[in-house]
Design a protein around this motif. Structure first.
Motif, PDB file in Angstrom:
ATOM      1  N   UNK A 113     -16.244  41.859  27.926  1.00  0.00           N
ATOM      2  CA  UNK A 113     -17.110  43.009  28.205  1.00  0.00           C
ATOM      3  C   UNK A 113     -16.312  44.316  28.275  1.00  0.00           C
ATOM      4  N   UNK A 114     -15.121  44.247  28.838  1.00  0.00           N
ATOM      5  CA  UNK A 114     -14.290  45.452  28.898  1.00  0.00           C
ATOM      6  C   UNK A 114     -13.934  45.926  27.500  1.00  0.00           C
ATOM      7  N   UNK A 115     -13.541  45.009  26.637  1.00  0.00           N
ATOM      8  CA  UNK A 115     -13.197  45.387  25.263  1.00  0.00           C
ATOM      9  C   UNK A 115     -14.410  45.977  24.544  1.00  0.00           C
ATOM     10  N   UNK A 116     -15.593  45.395  24.807  1.00  0.00           N
ATOM     11  CA  UNK A 116     -16.825  45.919  24.196  1.00  0.00           C
ATOM     12  C   UNK A 116     -17.062  47.363  24.626  1.00  0.00           C
ATOM     13  N   UNK A 117     -16.998  47.629  25.936  1.00  0.00           N
ATOM     14  CA  UNK A 117     -17.305  48.957  26.444  1.00  0.00           C
ATOM     15  C   UNK A 117     -16.212  49.954  26.102  1.00  0.00           C
ATOM     16  N   UNK A 118     -14.944  49.526  26.141  1.00  0.00           N
ATOM     17  CA  UNK A 118     -13.862  50.442  25.788  1.00  0.00           C
ATOM     18  C   UNK A 118     -13.987  50.889  24.330  1.00  0.00           C
ATOM     19  N   UNK A 119     -14.367  49.959  23.461  1.00  0.00           N
ATOM     20  CA  UNK A 119     -14.559  50.322  22.057  1.00  0.00           C
ATOM     21  C   UNK A 119     -15.773  51.225  21.898  1.00  0.00           C
ATOM     22  N   UNK A 120     -16.844  50.903  22.617  1.00  0.00           N
ATOM     23  CA  UNK A 120     -18.093  51.656  22.485  1.00  0.00           C
ATOM     24  C   UNK A 120     -17.925  53.105  22.938  1.00  0.00           C
ATOM     25  N   UNK A 121     -17.106  53.329  23.967  1.00  0.00           N
ATOM     26  CA  UNK A 121     -16.924  54.673  24.508  1.00  0.00           C
ATOM     27  C   UNK A 121     -15.587  55.289  24.100  1.00  0.00           C
ATOM     28  N   UNK A 122     -14.973  54.711  23.068  1.00  0.00           N
ATOM     29  CA  UNK A 122     -13.748  55.261  22.488  1.00  0.00           C
ATOM     30  C   UNK A 122     -12.631  55.363  23.527  1.00  0.00           C
ATOM     31  N   UNK A 170     -23.497  63.452  26.181  1.00  0.00           N
ATOM     32  CA  UNK A 170     -24.509  62.858  25.302  1.00  0.00           C
ATOM     33  C   UNK A 170     -24.243  61.374  25.068  1.00  0.00           C
ATOM     34  N   UNK A 171     -22.965  61.011  24.986  1.00  0.00           N
ATOM     35  CA  UNK A 171     -22.595  59.613  24.798  1.00  0.00           C
ATOM     36  C   UNK A 171     -23.066  58.767  25.981  1.00  0.00           C
ATOM     37  N   UNK A 172     -22.794  59.244  27.190  1.00  0.00           N
ATOM     38  CA  UNK A 172     -23.223  58.517  28.390  1.00  0.00           C
ATOM     39  C   UNK A 172     -24.745  58.512  28.507  1.00  0.00           C
ATOM     40  N   UNK A 173     -25.367  59.629  28.163  1.00  0.00           N
ATOM     41  CA  UNK A 173     -26.833  59.711  28.215  1.00  0.00           C
ATOM     42  C   UNK A 173     -27.467  58.676  27.289  1.00  0.00           C
ATOM     43  N   UNK A 174     -26.935  58.527  26.091  1.00  0.00           N
ATOM     44  CA  UNK A 174     -27.457  57.524  25.157  1.00  0.00           C
ATOM     45  C   UNK A 174     -27.296  56.112  25.718  1.00  0.00           C
ATOM     46  N   UNK A 175     -26.185  55.871  26.409  1.00  0.00           N
ATOM     47  CA  UNK A 175     -25.975  54.553  27.008  1.00  0.00           C
ATOM     48  C   UNK A 175     -26.964  54.299  28.140  1.00  0.00           C
ATOM     49  N   UNK A 176     -27.295  55.345  28.901  1.00  0.00           N
ATOM     50  CA  UNK A 176     -28.292  55.209  29.966  1.00  0.00           C
ATOM     51  C   UNK A 176     -29.643  54.827  29.384  1.00  0.00           C
TER      52      UNK A 176
END
Length: 312
Positions: A113-122, A170-176
Motif C-alpha cells: 500500500x505504501x508503494x501504491x500511494x507513494x507512486x500515486x502521489x509522486x 488539486x492532487x489531494x482533492x482528487x484523492x478525497x
C-alpha cells in the motif's frame, strides 16, 4: 443512505469552561462532511471525542450502526490532525511502514500500500529522506498517505491543504473525491470556505461550543439568499424603473438587482420583455459560505434564535 456516525447530545467541559454543549448531528456513509467554526468553537474537542481521544461528559456516539467503542473502532478511523505527529529524525519509508503496521497491516500489506500511494502521489524518491528535511507541503502529503493507507471507513482531515501548492492541493482533492466514491466517509475541517463549497456535501457550523447551522451546502445557500440577481441586457445602459426590483449595482449593460417583497423573478423578466429588451443572461446571486459564516459567527447570540438548523 445509512449514517456511519451519529452524535447524540454530546457535552464536554474543561473545569468550568463549556467546550461542547449538547451537539447532535449525523454523517452519511460515503459523504464528504464539513465541520466548520472559528478558533475556539469546539471543533477540535468534537474531533477528539469522535476519535476516542476524549470521552464525552454527556451524550454518546454511534459508529457504523452501534455504540462507539474507541478500543476496537479506532482501527476503522484515519485521523490527520492539524498538528502533525511525525517523527522528525526517522526516514519517511520506515516511518510509513511502522505506522501502517500499528494500524493492523502486515509488513507485506503495508509495503504494497505504501508503494501504491507513494507512486500515486509522486513520492517514490522520498523513501530515505527524513521528515525534518521535508517542506510543509511534502510533510502534508506524507501525513495524508499515513492517514488513508489502511483504508479506514471514516477519514478525518483537519486543514488537509495547509502548505500545499495549487497543483498538490488539486492532487489531494482528487484523492478525497476518489475515497468518497469508493465508500469512505470524509470529515473535512477547515477555515477555507471556498474549499468547503467545492468539496463538501453537507456541513455543520459550530461556535462557542454550540451547533448553529446544519444542512447541505445547496440548502444553506438557499436559506440565506437575499433575492439578488445579475442581469445582462443587450444594448441597454440604464433599465427603466419598476416596482418589482431595486437596482443595487450597474456596470455598462450589466446590473445587480434585488427583487422586492411580493414580487418574483418572473415579474422582473416580464418587465424587460414588455420593454422589448433582449435579455442576454439572468442569474440568481447566492451568498457564499464565507458570507454566511461571517454573518452567523459575528452575530451568534441573535442568529441562533432567528435561524433554526435545517436538520436535527
Amino acid at each position: 443512505m445509512a449514517s456511519i456516525l451519529e452524535l447524540h447530545h454530546l457535552q464536554k467541559f474543561y473545569a468550568t469552561q463549556k467546550a461542547v454543549s449538547d451537539i447532535s448531528f449525523n454523517i452519511e456513509q460515503g459523504s464528504i462532511f464539513g465541520l466548520l467554526g472559528p478558533n475556539g468553537a469546539g471543533k477540535t474537542t468534537l474531533l477528539r471525542m469522535i476519535t476516542g481521544i476524549f470521552y464525552p461528559d454527556n451524550g454518546h456516539i454511534m459508529f457504523d450502526g452501534r455504540r462507539f467503542d474507541p478500543i476496537n473502532d479506532i482501527i476503522k478511523i484515519g485521523y490527520m490532525p492539524e498538528e502533525r505527529g511525525l517523527y522528525k529524525k526517522m526516514k519517511i519509508g520506515e516511518q510509513a511502514l511502522y505506522l501502517a503496521q500499528l494500524k493492523g497491516l502486515s509488513k507485506a500489506e503495508a509495503m504494497e500500500k505504501i508503494k501504491f500511494w507513494f507512486k500515486r502521489l509522486e513520492m517514490e524518491s522520498w523513501w530515505n529522506k527524513k521528515v525534518e528535511d521535508l517542506s510543509k507541503g511534502m510533510s502534508q502529503k506524507l501525513q495524508f498517505v499515513i492517514t488513508v493507507l489502511h483504508e479506514p471507513k471514516l477519514i478525518i482531515l483537519d486543514e488537509p491543504f495547509s502548505g500545499l501548492d495549487p497543483v498538490n492541493a488539486n492532487l489531494i482533492k482528487d484523492e478525497i473525491y476518489g475515497l468518497a466514491q469508493r465508500g469512505c466517509t470524509i470529515i473535512f475541517s477547515t477555515h477555507r470556505m471556498e474549499q468547503v463549497e467545492e468539496i463538501c456535501d453537507h456541513i455543520v457550523l459550530v461556535n462557542l461550543g454550540e451547533k448553529i447551522l446544519d444542512g447541505t451546502v445547496g440548502d444553506i445557500k438557499q436559506q440565506f439568499k437575499e433575492n439578488k440577481f445579475s442581469i445582462k441586457l443587450k444594448g441597454i445602459s440604464a433599465p427603466s424603473n419598476s416596482q418589482a426590483f431595486d437596482i443595487l449595482d450597474q456596470k455598462v449593460n450589466a446590473f445587480t438587482v434585488k427583487i422586492n417583497e411580493g414580487f418574483s423573478s418572473n415579474d422582473v423578466l416580464q418587465h424587460f420583455i414588455q420593454q422589448g429588451v433582449v435579455i442576454e443572461s439572468f442569474n440568481e446571486i447566492l451568498p457564499s459560505l464565507n458570507d454566511i459564516f461571517i454573518c452567523l459567527v459575528e452575530g451568534t447570540k441573535s442568529v441562533t434564535r432567528a435561524f433554526q438548523p435545517l436538520t436535527e
